[in-house]
Design an enzyme around this catalytic site. Structure first.
Site, PDB file in Angstrom:
ATOM      1  N   SER A 143       0.875  -1.179   0.000  1.00 42.46           N
ATOM      2  CA  SER A 143       0.000   0.000   0.000  1.00 42.46           C
ATOM      3  C   SER A 143       0.902   1.215   0.000  1.00 42.46           C
ATOM      4  CB  SER A 143      -0.876   0.006   1.258  1.00 42.46           C
ATOM      5  OG  SER A 143      -1.476   1.269   1.464  1.00 42.46           O
ATOM      6  N   TYR A 156      -2.801  -1.275  10.370  1.00 46.40           N
ATOM      7  CA  TYR A 156      -2.631  -1.435   8.924  1.00 46.40           C
ATOM      8  C   TYR A 156      -1.306  -0.845   8.465  1.00 46.40           C
ATOM      9  CZ  TYR A 156      -3.865  -1.282   3.939  1.00 46.40           C
ATOM     10  OH  TYR A 156      -3.883  -1.450   2.583  1.00 46.40           O
TER      11      TYR A 156
END
Length: 265
Positions: A143, A156
């Protein structure tokens, strides 16, 4: 070493980036192992699309919080495929909880799914590649939060930072075996994870992204397919941002934000 990939496994390939990647690898001539966690029909649909391109597809359920047992799924799929040349670690999750409110169980689920499970599956895939002696490609879908944090994404962000660092270490250690290890960092992509499954990203306005829109899952898949191909033979230890320029907006974001709404995520 000549590398001609014929087999691949893509985790979390029942939808979104995973499905697009599995199909892209099939189009590149690979038989593909498809995994799902909660959407079995989605995985079956991915497999049918792979077969429509003349390639074999095998399907298995994979829960990356089943540690260390989830690595056995990699072995089972590789056996059915007759080998493993490319492994794409794509399965992931998020929790959307701020640091002060983040319960340990939520932290553990996110980190296990995104990092610990990825580790054991990548390791098992790498062990098979080393034993086969034909080189290989290890690719992690991380990401933009591999390199930049986000409010409300403590677990995350930590897991994606960790996965990016893991891939760089793998690149150092496995280069002598002809195995490359790279990451792809998606920005905002129109997928179920961002509640945009049926959205045409070109119809969405994103003023804060230089290209002005979210990305399409196939735009991530195309970069993964390159990294899985013989053409990427001298690329390893790299993290490829595929984000429409989002990461370049740091100073502009800092100077142009006019309210404190960003503190709410």
């Amino acid at each position: 070493m000549s590398f001609e990939p014929k087999t691949a496994i893509v985790t979390g390939s029942d939808s979104g980036i995973g499905r697009a990647t599995a199909v892209a690898l099939a189009k590149a001539g690979m038989d593909v192992g498809v995994t799902w966690h909660s959407d079995q029909q989605g995985a079956r649909d991915t497999a049918e699309e792979i077969r429509s391109h003349g390639r074999n597809a095998v399907v298995a359920r994979l829960d990356t919080t089943d540690l260390p047992g989830c690595a056995d799924v990699v072995d089972a799929l590789a056996e059915q495929l007759g080998g493993l040349d490319v492994f794409v670690s794509n399965a992931g999750t998020g929790d959307g909880q701020k640091f002060l409110d983040l319960a340990y169980d939520a932290w553990r689920t996110t980190v296990d799914t995104n990092l610990s499970g990825a580790f054991v599956c990548l390791q098992r895939a790498a062990q098979r590649m080393v034993a086969a002696g034909n080189g290989g490609r290890l690719i992690a879908v991380t990401s933009v939060h591999e390199v930049q944090p986000r409010v409300g994404a403590a677990a995350y962000t930590a897991s994606k930072h960790g996965l990016g660092g893991l891939m760089k270490t793998i690149a150092l250690e496995l280069g002598s075996y002809g195995i490359t290890a790279n990451s792809v960092e998606p920005g905002e992509i129109a997928t179920p994870m961002t509640d945009q499954e049926d959205t045409d990203p070109r119809s969405e306005d994103r003023p804060g992204i230089p290209l002005g829109r979210p990305g399409d899952a196939r735009e991530i898949a195309d970069v993964v397919a390159f990294l899985a191909s013989p053409a990427s033979s001298y690329v390893t230890g790299a993290s490829w941002a595929v984000d429409g320029g989002m990461l370049q907006m740091g100073p502009q974001g800092g100077s142009h934000i006019t309210s404190s709404e960003w503190r709410e995520g």
